[in-house]
Design a protein around this motif. Structure first.
Motif, PDB file in Angstrom:
ATOM      1  N   GLY A 143      -6.339  -6.221   1.332  1.00 11.72           N
ATOM      2  CA  GLY A 143      -4.990  -6.263   1.910  1.00 11.72           C
ATOM      3  C   GLY A 143      -4.971  -5.966   3.403  1.00 11.72           C
ATOM      4  N   LEU A 144      -5.606  -4.862   3.800  1.00 14.67           N
ATOM      5  CA  LEU A 144      -5.543  -4.472   5.208  1.00 14.67           C
ATOM      6  C   LEU A 144      -6.332  -5.432   6.096  1.00 14.67           C
ATOM      7  CD1 LEU A 144      -5.701  -0.560   5.168  1.00 14.67           C
ATOM      8  CD2 LEU A 144      -3.743  -2.048   5.586  1.00 14.67           C
ATOM      9  N   LYS A 174       2.250   1.679  -3.346  1.00 13.04           N
ATOM     10  CA  LYS A 174       1.184   1.961  -4.310  1.00 13.04           C
ATOM     11  C   LYS A 174       0.674   3.396  -4.193  1.00 13.04           C
ATOM     12  CE  LYS A 174      -2.098  -0.927  -3.630  1.00 13.04           C
ATOM     13  NZ  LYS A 174      -2.872  -2.168  -3.453  1.00 13.04           N
ATOM     14  N   TYR A 175       0.443   3.830  -2.942  1.00  7.54           N
ATOM     15  CA  TYR A 175      -0.239   5.115  -2.780  1.00  7.54           C
ATOM     16  C   TYR A 175       0.725   6.292  -2.615  1.00  7.54           C
ATOM     17  CZ  TYR A 175      -4.097   1.919  -2.233  1.00  7.54           C
ATOM     18  OH  TYR A 175      -4.994   0.932  -2.464  1.00  7.54           O
ATOM     19  N   ASN A 191       0.840  -1.212   0.000  1.00 11.11           N
ATOM     20  CA  ASN A 191       0.000   0.000   0.000  1.00 11.11           C
ATOM     21  C   ASN A 191       0.864   1.247   0.000  1.00 11.11           C
ATOM     22  OD1 ASN A 191      -2.335  -1.404   0.004  1.00 11.11           O
ATOM     23  ND2 ASN A 191      -2.772  -1.163   2.182  1.00 11.11           N
ATOM     24  N   THR A 204      -8.028   3.353  -6.563  1.00 10.93           N
ATOM     25  CA  THR A 204      -7.325   2.191  -6.015  1.00 10.93           C
ATOM     26  C   THR A 204      -7.559   0.961  -6.893  1.00 10.93           C
ATOM     27  OG1 THR A 204      -9.170   1.877  -4.543  1.00 10.93           O
ATOM     28  CG2 THR A 204      -7.214   2.853  -3.603  1.00 10.93           C
ATOM     29  N   ILE A 261      -4.913   9.303   4.753  1.00  9.70           N
ATOM     30  CA  ILE A 261      -6.293   8.803   4.724  1.00  9.70           C
ATOM     31  C   ILE A 261      -7.155   9.745   5.541  1.00  9.70           C
ATOM     32  CG2 ILE A 261      -7.786   6.857   5.370  1.00  9.70           C
ATOM     33  CD1 ILE A 261      -5.297   5.064   4.985  1.00  9.70           C
ATOM     34  N   TYR A 310     -13.113  -2.373   1.623  1.00 11.65           N
ATOM     35  CA  TYR A 310     -13.241  -0.923   1.780  1.00 11.65           C
ATOM     36  C   TYR A 310     -12.082  -0.233   1.075  1.00 11.65           C
ATOM     37  CZ  TYR A 310     -14.224   3.632   3.674  1.00 11.65           C
ATOM     38  OH  TYR A 310     -14.519   4.971   3.775  1.00 11.65           O
ATOM     39  N   ARG A 311     -12.426   0.760   0.272  1.00 10.34           N
ATOM     40  CA  ARG A 311     -11.383   1.544  -0.398  1.00 10.34           C
ATOM     41  C   ARG A 311     -11.695   3.017  -0.197  1.00 10.34           C
ATOM     42  NH1 ARG A 311     -12.881  -2.450  -4.302  1.00 10.34           N
ATOM     43  NH2 ARG A 311     -11.148  -3.817  -4.844  1.00 10.34           N
ATOM     44  N   VAL A 312     -10.626   3.781   0.035  1.00  5.79           N
ATOM     45  CA  VAL A 312     -10.843   5.209   0.280  1.00  5.79           C
ATOM     46  C   VAL A 312     -11.278   5.885  -1.012  1.00  5.79           C
ATOM     47  CG1 VAL A 312      -9.728   7.359   0.957  1.00  5.79           C
ATOM     48  CG2 VAL A 312      -9.250   5.259   2.217  1.00  5.79           C
ATOM     49  N   GLY A 315      -5.670  -2.571  -6.547  1.00  2.25           N
ATOM     50  CA  GLY A 315      -6.012  -2.965  -5.163  1.00  2.25           C
ATOM     51  C   GLY A 315      -7.249  -3.859  -5.127  1.00  2.25           C
ATOM     52  N   THR A 316      -7.241  -4.804  -4.177  1.00  5.63           N
ATOM     53  CA  THR A 316      -8.400  -5.691  -4.060  1.00  5.63           C
ATOM     54  C   THR A 316      -9.321  -5.233  -2.931  1.00  5.63           C
ATOM     55  OG1 THR A 316      -7.181  -7.063  -2.540  1.00  5.63           O
ATOM     56  CG2 THR A 316      -7.146  -7.726  -4.853  1.00  5.63           C
ATOM     57  N   GLY A 317      -8.812  -4.348  -2.083  1.00  5.47           N
ATOM     58  CA  GLY A 317      -9.628  -3.917  -0.934  1.00  5.47           C
ATOM     59  C   GLY A 317      -9.574  -4.914   0.202  1.00  5.47           C
ATOM     60  N   ASP A 329       4.873   6.357   5.292  1.00  2.00           N
ATOM     61  CA  ASP A 329       5.005   6.815   3.893  1.00  2.00           C
ATOM     62  C   ASP A 329       4.642   8.294   3.770  1.00  2.00           C
ATOM     63  OD1 ASP A 329       2.212   7.284   3.243  1.00  2.00           O
ATOM     64  OD2 ASP A 329       1.948   5.101   3.301  1.00  2.00           O
TER      65      ASP A 329
HETATM   66  P1  ADP Z   1      -6.246  -2.214  -1.447  1.00  3.05           P
HETATM   67  O1  ADP Z   1      -5.922  -3.550  -1.930  1.00  3.05           O
HETATM   68  O2  ADP Z   1      -7.307  -1.529  -2.222  1.00  3.05           O
HETATM   69  O3  ADP Z   1      -5.057  -1.397  -1.203  1.00  3.05           O
HETATM   70  P2  ADP Z   1      -6.379  -2.368   1.387  1.00  3.05           P
HETATM   71  O4  ADP Z   1      -7.291  -3.117   2.276  1.00  3.05           O
HETATM   72  O5  ADP Z   1      -4.949  -2.723   1.442  1.00  3.05           O
HETATM   73  O6  ADP Z   1      -6.962  -2.469  -0.059  1.00  3.05           O
HETATM   74  O7  ADP Z   1      -6.546  -0.850   1.769  1.00  3.05           O
HETATM   75  C1  ADP Z   1      -7.807  -0.280   1.907  1.00  3.05           C
HETATM   76  C2  ADP Z   1      -7.817   1.153   1.433  1.00  3.05           C
HETATM   77  O8  ADP Z   1      -7.099   1.970   2.341  1.00  3.05           O
HETATM   78  C3  ADP Z   1      -7.134   1.352   0.128  1.00  3.05           C
HETATM   79  O9  ADP Z   1      -8.029   1.170  -0.927  1.00  3.05           O
HETATM   80  C4  ADP Z   1      -6.641   2.754   0.196  1.00  3.05           C
HETATM   81  O10 ADP Z   1      -7.631   3.632  -0.282  1.00  3.05           O
HETATM   82  C5  ADP Z   1      -6.404   3.004   1.658  1.00  3.05           C
HETATM   83  N1  ADP Z   1      -4.975   2.893   2.010  1.00  3.05           N
HETATM   84  C6  ADP Z   1      -4.343   1.833   2.486  1.00  3.05           C
HETATM   85  N2  ADP Z   1      -3.047   2.081   2.734  1.00  3.05           N
HETATM   86  C7  ADP Z   1      -2.857   3.369   2.387  1.00  3.05           C
HETATM   87  C8  ADP Z   1      -1.720   4.222   2.394  1.00  3.05           C
HETATM   88  N3  ADP Z   1      -0.525   3.825   2.817  1.00  3.05           N
HETATM   89  N4  ADP Z   1      -1.898   5.515   1.977  1.00  3.05           N
HETATM   90  C9  ADP Z   1      -3.099   5.920   1.572  1.00  3.05           C
HETATM   91  N5  ADP Z   1      -4.193   5.159   1.523  1.00  3.05           N
HETATM   92  C10 ADP Z   1      -4.089   3.890   1.928  1.00  3.05           C
END
Ligand code: ADP
Length: 469
Positions: A429-430, A369-370, A366, A420, A400, A413-415, A425-427, A395
């Motif tokens: 990861g976290l 990526k972001y 993440n 994303t 967020i 959930y995706r911001v 992103g699969t939503g 980072d």
């Molecule tokens: P994804 O696979 O879409 O990254 P995650 O579950 O890993 O899904 O993350 C959920 C959402 O949280 C992401 O879609 C992103 O919008 C936000 N996010 C996660 N990590 C970061 C980060 N380091 N900086 C900014 N936004 C983040």
């Protein structure tokens, strides 16, 4: 045929009736014997008194003895009283006429040790039961043996009557108690039957229904509350599952739709080889995305089912972080980002290396990526408070928004939905990271401000303190 009743109601009644019958029997028998003893005691007392009266009424006549009372020679007019006077060697001196020649027991035997006041129950030859006291008495011309008897029939009659009342009362009492007990058991068990009826109506489709609880304080109320709690948990689990299935199908459909439309466009007109390559390239990208999604779904569903076994060992947190960095190095290089790992390598945690690495890879992925190109990402391990170690992934990305922070660990959930997805992103990861960290008795938190980067902090129990220099 089953003799033991299956319904609780009948069993309760049976127990109740059984216990009551035993108690009534014991009580009845006790009262009967108490009455018998006290009547006999009273009778013996009367006999003694009467014997003393008789002693005073003995008159010596020429030719023998007689008992002279103011009622005449035969003593008391009552037919209940019998008198015999013997010599100690068994010669009859006097016998009341009412005895009509019948003996009040065997004659005394010479030499037999005479006791004062010896009581006995005897049956006369005409069948009459008589209570007799035998005693000796000193006269001027020697010792005599006096026997006074009282008719026992009236005592027997009274005891009989009492016994009859008991014998009728016992089955009647037990029968009435049985009916009462059955009605009581019905009343006591009625709420359980009502609960069973209500429970029957609850199905998987209608988990919102709850049992009605009349009194939350009593045992049945507590049982109902426990059941309702369980229903709430089931309902939440079902709801989560339903949402997850719906989200997962939606996520799987998106790349499939994309592949389909790319394929359809490619089929329309004649295309150059380069264009076909492009089409295949974008289709492969979607396949990659699908693969990642399916893999993540698999991890989560195995985690949910509790099928993941952790192979825990003592691992250095820094070395696991470095492994995660090397997995993602290529991605960072593509964006000319630098990833630095700092921390004491001897900080160890007791963890499953692969699962912990996956958790860190997701966070690092993440961050890469972001974060914008040319930025710097820091992975920092350190010792926290109270035997806890932490790993922070810092980072300089977009951050967020505070109102979205509570939801980023939720599945799918995706911001920023569109962006994303575009970045692959699969939503999930976290959510996988959170599960993995929690499985290691740790937790993961987020500190972030919109526009100034994010800090994801993983805290884990410390396995070993770093060696002191
Ligand atoms: P994804 O696979 O879409 O990254 P995650 O579950 O890993 O899904 O993350 C959920 C959402 O949280 C992401 O879609 C992103 O919008 C936000 N996010 C996660 N990590 C970061 C980060 N380091 N900086 C900014 N936004 C983040």
């Amino acid at each position: 045929m089953k003799l033991y009743p299956t319904s609780v109601r009948s069993r309760l009644t049976l127990w109740y009736v059984g216990v009551l019958a035993v108690l009534l029997l014991a009580y009845g028998a006790g009262s009967f014997f108490y009455l018998l003893l006290s009547m006999r005691h009273q009778m013996d007392h009367n006999l003694l008194e009467d014997k003393e009266t008789v002693e005073g009424q003995i008159v010596t006549k020429p030719g023998g003895l007689t008992v002279q009372s103011h009622h005449g020679e035969e003593g008391e007019p009552s037919v209940r009283r019998f008198i015999e006077i013997w010599t100690p060697d068994g010669k009859l001196l006097y016998r009341t006429a009412q005895l009509q020649g019948q003996a009040l027991g065997a004659p005394p035997v010479l030499g037999e040790k005479l006791k004062r006041n010896e009581f006995a129950s005897v049956v006369l030859s005409n069948g009459l039961r008589v209570r007799v006291v035998t005693s000796f008495h000193h006269m001027e011309n020697g010792l005599i043996v006096i026997r006074v008897g009282h008719n026992e029939e009236s005592m027997g009659r009274e005891l009989n009557e009492f016994g009859t009342v008991l014998a009728i009362g016992f089955p009647l009492g037990v029968f009435l108690a049985g009916i009462g007990g059955y009605a009581l058991a019905h009343k006591a068990l009625a709420p359980i039957s009502a609960m069973a009826r209500e429970t029957k109506k609850i199905s998987a489709e209608d988990l919102a229904a709850r049992l009605s609880i009349r009194n939350p304080q009593d045992e049945l109320g507590q049982l109902g509350a426990v059941f309702n709690n369980m229903l709430s948990r089931l309902q939440q689990a079902f709801e989560r599952l339903r949402r997850f299935t719906a989200d997962a199908s939606h996520e799987l459909r998106t790349p499939l739709t994309a592949m389909r439309s790319v394929g359809e466009v490619a089929l329309q007109d004649g295309k150059t080889a380069a264009e076909y390559r492009d089409v295949i390239g974008s289709m492969l990208e979607e396949v990659d995305h699908l693969t990642r999604l399916v893999e993540s779904l698999l991890v989560l569903s195995r985690a949910d089912a509790g099928h993941v076994r952790l192979n825990r060992e003592e691992v250095s947190l820094v070395s696991v972080a470095q492994e995660a960095v090397s997995v993602l190095e290529v991605l960072a290089e593509e964006k000319r980002q630098t990833v630095a790992v700092t921390g004491e390598p001897s900080l160890a945690v007791f963890a499953d290396r692969l699962i912990l690495r996956q958790a860190i890879v997701n966070l690092l992925d993440n961050a890469i990526k972001y974060s914008p190109p040319d930025s710097r990402i820091l992975v920092r391990a350190g010792e926290g408070e109270a035997d806890e170690v932490f790993l922070e992934i810092i980072d300089r990305g977009p951050g967020i928004p505070i109102e979205q922070q509570p939801y980023v660990f939720d599945r799918f959930y995706r911001v920023d939905e569109a962006r994303t997805r575009e970045w692959g992103g699969t939503g999930l990861g976290l959510s996988i990271t959170r599960w993995a960290v929690e499985a290691h008795d740790g937790d993961v938190t987020l500190k972030s401000q919109e526009g100034s980067g994010s800090v994801f902090r993983v805290s884990l129990p410390l396995a070993r303190k770093p060696a002191q220099p």
